[in-house]
Design a protein around this motif. Structure first.
Motif, mmCIF file in Angstrom:
data_model
loop_
_atom_site.group_PDB
_atom_site.id
_atom_site.type_symbol
_atom_site.label_atom_id
_atom_site.label_comp_id
_atom_site.label_asym_id
_atom_site.label_seq_id
_atom_site.Cartn_x
_atom_site.Cartn_y
_atom_site.Cartn_z
ATOM 1 N N LYS A 43 39.701 34.775 52.533
ATOM 2 C CA LYS A 43 38.705 34.905 51.567
ATOM 3 C C LYS A 43 37.252 34.728 52.023
ATOM 4 C CE LYS A 43 42.461 33.802 48.211
ATOM 5 N NZ LYS A 43 43.568 33.814 49.235
ATOM 6 N N ARG A 78 42.948 40.699 51.945
ATOM 7 C CA ARG A 78 41.900 40.150 51.037
ATOM 8 C C ARG A 78 42.611 39.088 50.519
ATOM 9 N NH1 ARG A 78 38.170 37.342 49.441
ATOM 10 N NH2 ARG A 78 37.337 37.830 47.386
ATOM 11 N N ASP A 79 43.882 39.264 49.899
ATOM 12 C CA ASP A 79 44.818 38.289 49.192
ATOM 13 C C ASP A 79 46.305 38.337 49.698
ATOM 14 O OD1 ASP A 79 43.076 37.312 47.236
ATOM 15 O OD2 ASP A 79 42.877 39.246 46.679
ATOM 16 N N GLU A 86 41.093 29.935 53.121
ATOM 17 C CA GLU A 86 39.894 29.951 52.105
ATOM 18 C C GLU A 86 39.226 28.506 52.223
ATOM 19 O OE1 GLU A 86 41.152 29.933 47.937
ATOM 20 O OE2 GLU A 86 42.919 29.283 48.466
#
Length: 171
Positions: A43, A78-79, A86
């Motif tokens: 992230k 991204r996820d 993160e």
């Protein structure tokens, strides 16, 4: 041993020890079990440090993604990756170093600190939250504006190496 070889070796040793920090990083030295782990989500790392430097967040995040792209076979997401990174930039500061007799500093230390939360779905016992920090020192003959891009890049690379080593290289 001839004099030229001695000079080269002594120069290399002297140069190595003049650096502010050492990062142990061996290309491809990951301990990833690709049968259980095929992706990593990274992230954006926002800059929440009291002193702001606008490109810092983007440069750090892209350098981190690039490290995992170049040195692993993990797909960058991204996820929802098998691994997850993160965090945030918590420190970006300058401190005076090497004060001279006239009470003026002759050097300044630039330090960046990043807080990281790492999650490993295949091995949850390896999850952690930790801060990573690195610094570079520069002469006060240069201004912050003159050095922050180049030094920032060096510091970011050092921190990215630390994060890589703590996550998939198992240092």
């Amino acid at each position: 041993m001839n004099h030229t070889l001695k000079y080269i070796l002594l120069t290399a040793v002297g140069w190595t020890f003049s650096s502010c920090s050492i990062s142990y990083n061996f290309s491809g030295a990951s301990t990833i079990d690709y049968s259980k782990t095929s992706s990593i989500s990274i992230k954006d790392f926002p800059n929440i440090a009291p002193l702001a430097y606008s490109p810092l967040s983007q440069v750090f995040t892209e350098t981190l993604k690039d490290k995992y792209t170049r040195q692993t076979k993990l797909q960058i997401l991204r996820d929802d990756g098998d691994l997850d990174l993160e965090g945030e930039i918590t420190g970006y500061n300058f401190t005076s170093e090497a004060v001279k007799a006239d009470d003026y500093a002759s050097q300044t230390r630039m330090t960046i600190t990043i807080r990281v939360r790492y999650t490993n779905k295949a091995q949850p016992e390896k999850d952690f939250e930790q801060s990573f920090s690195a610094y570079q020192t520069f002469s006060n003959e240069s201004t912050i504006d003159q050095v922050q891009d180049a030094l920032g890049k060096l510091i970011i690379e050092e921190i990215v190496d630390q994060i890589y080593n703590a996550t998939v290289a198992d240092w």
